[in-house]
Motif scaffolding. Structure first.
Motif, short mmCIF file in Angstrom:
data_model
loop_
_atom_site.label_atom_id
_atom_site.label_comp_id
_atom_site.label_asym_id
_atom_site.label_seq_id
_atom_site.Cartn_x
_atom_site.Cartn_y
_atom_site.Cartn_z
N ARG A 242 3.34 4.78 0.61
CA ARG A 242 4.64 4.22 0.56
C ARG A 242 4.60 2.89 0.91
NH1 ARG A 242 9.05 7.42 -0.62
NH2 ARG A 242 8.59 9.58 -0.02
N ILE A 243 3.58 2.55 1.74
CA ILE A 243 3.37 1.28 2.54
C ILE A 243 2.56 0.50 1.17
CG2 ILE A 243 1.93 -0.18 3.89
CD1 ILE A 243 2.49 1.98 6.40
N CYS A 244 1.58 0.99 0.67
CA CYS A 244 1.06 0.36 -0.58
C CYS A 244 1.91 -0.07 -1.72
CB CYS A 244 -0.01 1.27 -0.88
SG CYS A 244 -1.58 1.37 -0.04
N ALA A 245 3.02 0.88 -1.86
CA ALA A 245 3.79 0.86 -3.00
C ALA A 245 4.85 -0.08 -2.59
CB ALA A 245 4.55 2.11 -3.21
N HIS A 246 5.20 -0.37 -1.56
CA HIS A 246 6.58 -1.15 -1.18
C HIS A 246 6.11 -2.48 -0.43
CE1 HIS A 246 9.20 1.64 -2.79
NE2 HIS A 246 8.98 2.65 -1.89
N GLY A 247 4.85 -2.49 0.24
CA GLY A 247 4.31 -3.78 0.87
C GLY A 247 5.26 -3.78 2.32
N ARG A 248 5.73 -4.99 2.52
CA ARG A 248 6.33 -5.41 3.71
C ARG A 248 7.70 -4.97 3.62
NH1 ARG A 248 5.19 -11.20 3.60
NH2 ARG A 248 3.44 -10.87 2.38
N ARG A 249 8.23 -4.83 2.31
CA ARG A 249 9.72 -4.53 2.14
C ARG A 249 9.96 -3.04 2.69
NH1 ARG A 249 10.13 -3.79 -3.24
NH2 ARG A 249 8.00 -4.10 -3.80
N PHE A 250 8.82 -2.33 2.66
CA PHE A 250 9.19 -0.89 3.50
C PHE A 250 9.68 -0.79 4.63
CE2 PHE A 250 7.08 2.58 5.86
CZ PHE A 250 7.81 3.70 5.03
N PHE A 251 9.39 -1.91 5.57
CA PHE A 251 9.67 -1.77 6.81
C PHE A 251 11.05 -2.86 7.25
CE2 PHE A 251 4.93 -1.69 6.96
CZ PHE A 251 4.91 -0.41 7.84
N VAL A 252 11.50 -3.44 6.10
CA VAL A 252 12.89 -4.13 6.24
C VAL A 252 13.86 -3.60 5.01
CG1 VAL A 252 11.66 -6.10 7.45
CG2 VAL A 252 11.93 -6.02 4.78
N SER A 253 13.65 -2.85 4.53
CA SER A 253 14.61 -2.30 3.43
C SER A 253 15.84 -1.64 4.09
CB SER A 253 13.97 -1.36 2.42
OG SER A 253 13.55 -0.16 3.06
N GLU A 254 16.78 -1.34 3.34
CA GLU A 254 17.94 -0.76 3.66
C GLU A 254 17.88 0.59 4.82
OE1 GLU A 254 21.01 0.26 0.84
OE2 GLU A 254 20.67 -1.69 0.07
N GLU A 255 16.60 1.10 4.51
CA GLU A 255 16.14 2.32 5.02
C GLU A 255 15.01 2.01 6.09
OE1 GLU A 255 15.28 5.59 2.28
OE2 GLU A 255 17.54 5.53 1.68
N TRP A 256 15.15 1.00 6.65
CA TRP A 256 13.99 0.66 7.40
C TRP A 256 14.07 1.45 8.89
CZ3 TRP A 256 15.15 -0.76 12.52
CH2 TRP A 256 16.39 -1.12 12.98
N MET A 257 15.01 1.87 9.41
CA MET A 257 15.01 2.88 10.50
C MET A 257 14.26 4.06 10.08
SD MET A 257 18.68 2.72 12.25
CE MET A 257 19.76 2.49 10.79
N GLU B 81 3.78 -5.22 -14.38
CA GLU B 81 2.92 -3.92 -14.09
C GLU B 81 3.12 -3.19 -12.75
OE1 GLU B 81 -0.42 -2.62 -15.37
OE2 GLU B 81 -0.12 -3.73 -17.30
N GLU B 82 3.29 -2.09 -12.88
CA GLU B 82 3.48 -1.39 -11.67
C GLU B 82 2.02 -0.75 -10.95
OE1 GLU B 82 6.28 1.78 -12.47
OE2 GLU B 82 8.03 0.62 -11.42
N SER B 83 1.88 -0.94 -9.74
CA SER B 83 0.81 -0.28 -9.22
C SER B 83 0.73 1.22 -9.26
CB SER B 83 0.46 -0.83 -7.75
OG SER B 83 1.55 -0.15 -6.82
N CYS B 84 -0.38 1.62 -9.13
CA CYS B 84 -0.84 3.04 -9.03
C CYS B 84 0.15 3.87 -8.11
CB CYS B 84 -2.18 3.56 -8.81
SG CYS B 84 -2.34 5.09 -8.99
N ALA B 85 0.28 2.99 -6.63
CA ALA B 85 0.92 3.71 -5.88
C ALA B 85 2.57 3.78 -5.96
CB ALA B 85 0.92 2.77 -4.38
N GLN B 86 2.93 2.62 -6.59
CA GLN B 86 4.42 2.62 -7.01
C GLN B 86 4.73 3.77 -8.06
OE1 GLN B 86 4.30 -1.31 -8.43
NE2 GLN B 86 5.50 -2.17 -6.57
N VAL B 87 3.73 3.97 -8.91
CA VAL B 87 4.08 4.99 -9.79
C VAL B 87 4.23 6.40 -9.28
CG1 VAL B 87 3.24 6.20 -12.02
CG2 VAL B 87 3.13 3.69 -11.87
N ILE B 88 3.28 6.55 -8.35
CA ILE B 88 3.42 7.82 -7.65
C ILE B 88 4.56 7.98 -6.78
CG2 ILE B 88 2.01 9.15 -5.80
CD1 ILE B 88 -0.73 7.87 -6.98
#
Length: 150
Positions: free
Chosen positions: A97-112, A33-40
């Protein structure tokens, strides 16, 4: 005869696989299941909308700077409302974006880029807070007029 045996084995294997899948997946449930934020956030409409917001904001900033240079430096209420609207939109985008990706938002390849977005939104929110507090102080005279700060 070999073809008949092969067909029977394939049918038995597919039936076995269906039973295993049915056993592991509750009825009505999807694989993931994808969250609503992920779908958006994954939507191309979301990306296109916020690309347009970035471009129009850049044009607005150019207009605002030129108008400020040409005039006495006072911002009209309409210009402030537009600025607050852009701040609200960018804040909404960041939250989604934070709701969709969680903590990964801050440490992904595009963290900068993520941290740059956080900095820009925080700066914009701070600017709104300072303008609101300044307007209240000018109108009332001191900080005692702001509930909770006195």
């Amino acid at each position: 005869e070999d073809l008949h045996l092969k067909d029977g084995a394939l049918q038995a294997h597919s039936e076995h696989s269906r039973k295993l899948f049915h056993h592991r997946t509750p009825p009505g449930a999807r694989m993931r299941e994808e969250s609503c934020a992920q779908v958006i956030v994954k939507s191309s409409l979301f990306e296109a909308f916020f690309a347009l917001v970035v471009i129009t904001n850049a044009v607005f900033i150019g207009y605002d700077v030129q108008r400020t240079v040409d005039s006495d430096g006072e911002r009209s209420t309409g210009v402030q409302i537009i600025q607050y609207s852009y701040t609200g939109l960018f804040t909404l985008e960041l939250i989604l974006r934070i709701c969709a990706h969680g903590r990964r938002f801050f440490v992904s390849e595009e963290w900068m880029w993520a941290w740059l977005d956080v900095f820009i939104v925080a700066s914009s929110l701070w600017d709104v807070v300072v303008e609101v507090v300044t307007a209240i102080m000018e109108g009332q005279g001191d900080l005692e007029s702001i509930a909770g700060l006195s």
